[in-house]
Scaffold this motif. Structure first.
Motif, mmCIF file in Angstrom:
data_model
loop_
_atom_site.group_PDB
_atom_site.id
_atom_site.type_symbol
_atom_site.label_atom_id
_atom_site.label_comp_id
_atom_site.label_asym_id
_atom_site.label_seq_id
_atom_site.Cartn_x
_atom_site.Cartn_y
_atom_site.Cartn_z
ATOM 1 N N ARG A 89 2.701 -1.957 34.025
ATOM 2 C CA ARG A 89 3.922 -1.658 33.281
ATOM 3 C C ARG A 89 3.806 -1.951 31.790
ATOM 4 N NH1 ARG A 89 9.112 -4.000 36.291
ATOM 5 N NH2 ARG A 89 10.037 -2.731 34.632
ATOM 6 N N ASN A 90 3.222 -3.073 31.414
ATOM 7 C CA ASN A 90 3.182 -3.468 30.007
ATOM 8 C C ASN A 90 1.759 -3.841 29.581
ATOM 9 O OD1 ASN A 90 6.097 -3.319 29.449
ATOM 10 N ND2 ASN A 90 6.241 -5.064 30.858
ATOM 11 N N PRO A 91 0.873 -2.874 29.466
ATOM 12 C CA PRO A 91 -0.496 -3.205 29.034
ATOM 13 C C PRO A 91 -0.529 -3.567 27.556
ATOM 14 C CG PRO A 91 -0.221 -0.831 29.182
ATOM 15 C CD PRO A 91 1.054 -1.431 29.706
ATOM 16 N N SER A 92 -1.414 -4.483 27.199
ATOM 17 C CA SER A 92 -1.596 -4.827 25.790
ATOM 18 C C SER A 92 -2.512 -3.800 25.131
ATOM 19 C CB SER A 92 -2.184 -6.233 25.656
ATOM 20 O OG SER A 92 -3.426 -6.324 26.329
ATOM 21 N N LEU A 93 -2.654 -3.912 23.827
ATOM 22 C CA LEU A 93 -3.353 -2.879 23.065
ATOM 23 C C LEU A 93 -4.804 -2.707 23.505
ATOM 24 C CD1 LEU A 93 -3.295 -0.853 20.733
ATOM 25 C CD2 LEU A 93 -3.883 -2.732 19.185
ATOM 26 N N GLU A 219 0.469 -6.352 19.410
ATOM 27 C CA GLU A 219 1.882 -6.045 19.570
ATOM 28 C C GLU A 219 2.154 -4.548 19.507
ATOM 29 O OE1 GLU A 219 3.699 -8.227 16.460
ATOM 30 O OE2 GLU A 219 3.398 -10.198 17.394
ATOM 31 N N THR A 220 1.152 -3.769 19.100
ATOM 32 C CA THR A 220 1.287 -2.315 19.056
ATOM 33 C C THR A 220 1.005 -1.734 20.436
ATOM 34 O OG1 THR A 220 0.549 -2.332 16.756
ATOM 35 C CG2 THR A 220 0.487 -0.223 17.907
ATOM 36 N N LYS A 221 1.799 -0.774 20.837
ATOM 37 C CA LYS A 221 1.601 -0.166 22.149
ATOM 38 C C LYS A 221 0.315 0.656 22.155
ATOM 39 C CE LYS A 221 6.476 0.176 23.443
ATOM 40 N NZ LYS A 221 7.566 1.092 23.867
ATOM 41 N N PRO A 222 -0.436 0.619 23.250
ATOM 42 C CA PRO A 222 -1.686 1.398 23.317
ATOM 43 C C PRO A 222 -1.403 2.896 23.393
ATOM 44 C CG PRO A 222 -1.226 0.344 25.419
ATOM 45 C CD PRO A 222 -0.210 -0.178 24.449
#
Length: 222
Positions: A89-93, A219-222
């Motif tokens: 659901r919330n992968p890091s960059l 903090e930026t979406k991939p």
């Protein structure tokens, strides 16, 4: 480990317990260690399978030919659903940087063919024939040796171009980056917050460092 009369390990825990851990540990501890080893091994195998699936999914290029914001056709839709399923659901960059496909290494003949095709509009017939002779001479002499070196670098790196590009093309050039590189920044395309040049310059610098901080903290979406 027994669930309703079934052994999820298919006898592997018992084998580990009787053949390895029971020789060095107490009976209660040996079975615990066997369960831990089986659980850890299963976890590692599942992670590797997931990584393999993601690497193959990221190798798919069909989405590149879709209209922006739309997915038409069953193939891209299935691909998009599988990617969302496996990345969470919330992968890091940079969480899936390791499973991105490596940059393919073209063979020497393809490289020379593309080079000649690229320079053809820039050369007249005489100059182009000269470049053909030089390309063929390069292929027969030092080209094969350099290709082998490049192949070795390709084996041990995720991108055999990036470090050379950064060092010899991006950083070594003395020309202004803003107008000579593919990276540039503007303080505002349609809105001019101020007419003071120093304030606008400070705004660009502040925004650049803020964006760099977001990249460093993922903090930026991939």
């Amino acid at each position: 480990l027994d669930t309703k009369g079934r052994d999820p390990s298919n006898g592997l825990i018992d084998w580990l317990n009787s053949n390895i851990f029971s020789r060095y540990c107490a009976p209660d501890n040996s079975r615990t260690f066997a369960c831990l080893v089986f659980g850890s091994g299963t976890y590692v195998v599942l992670i590797q399978i997931r990584q393999y699936i993601l690497k193959n999914l990221f190798s798919y290029h069909g989405w590149m030919y879709q209209e922006h914001g739309k997915m038409s056709g069953i193939g891209p839709k299935v691909w998009g659903g599988l990617v969302k399923l496996f990345i969470g659901r919330n992968p890091s960059l940079y969480s899936y940087q390791s499973v991105l496909p490596t940059l393919p290494l073209p063979n020497l003949d393809d490289t020379l063919r593309r080079y000649l095709r690229t320079i053809r509009p820039l050369c007249d017939d005489t100059e182009y024939r000269r470049m053909e002779v030089l390309a063929e001479d390069f292929r027969r002499t030092i080209g094969k040796k350099l290709q082998r070196y490049l192949w070795l670098k390709w084996l041990i790196s995720t991108n055999y171009v990036s470090d050379w590009w950064e060092k010899f093309v991006y950083l070594r050039g003395r020309s202004p980056i803003m107008v000579n590189s593919n990276f540039y920044g503007l303080d505002a395309a349609y809105i001019r917050p101020t007419t003071i040049q120093t304030a606008r310059g400070a705004n660009v610098v502040c925004a650049a460092f803020h964006y760099r901080s977001e990249l460093d903290h993922q903090e930026t979406k991939p």
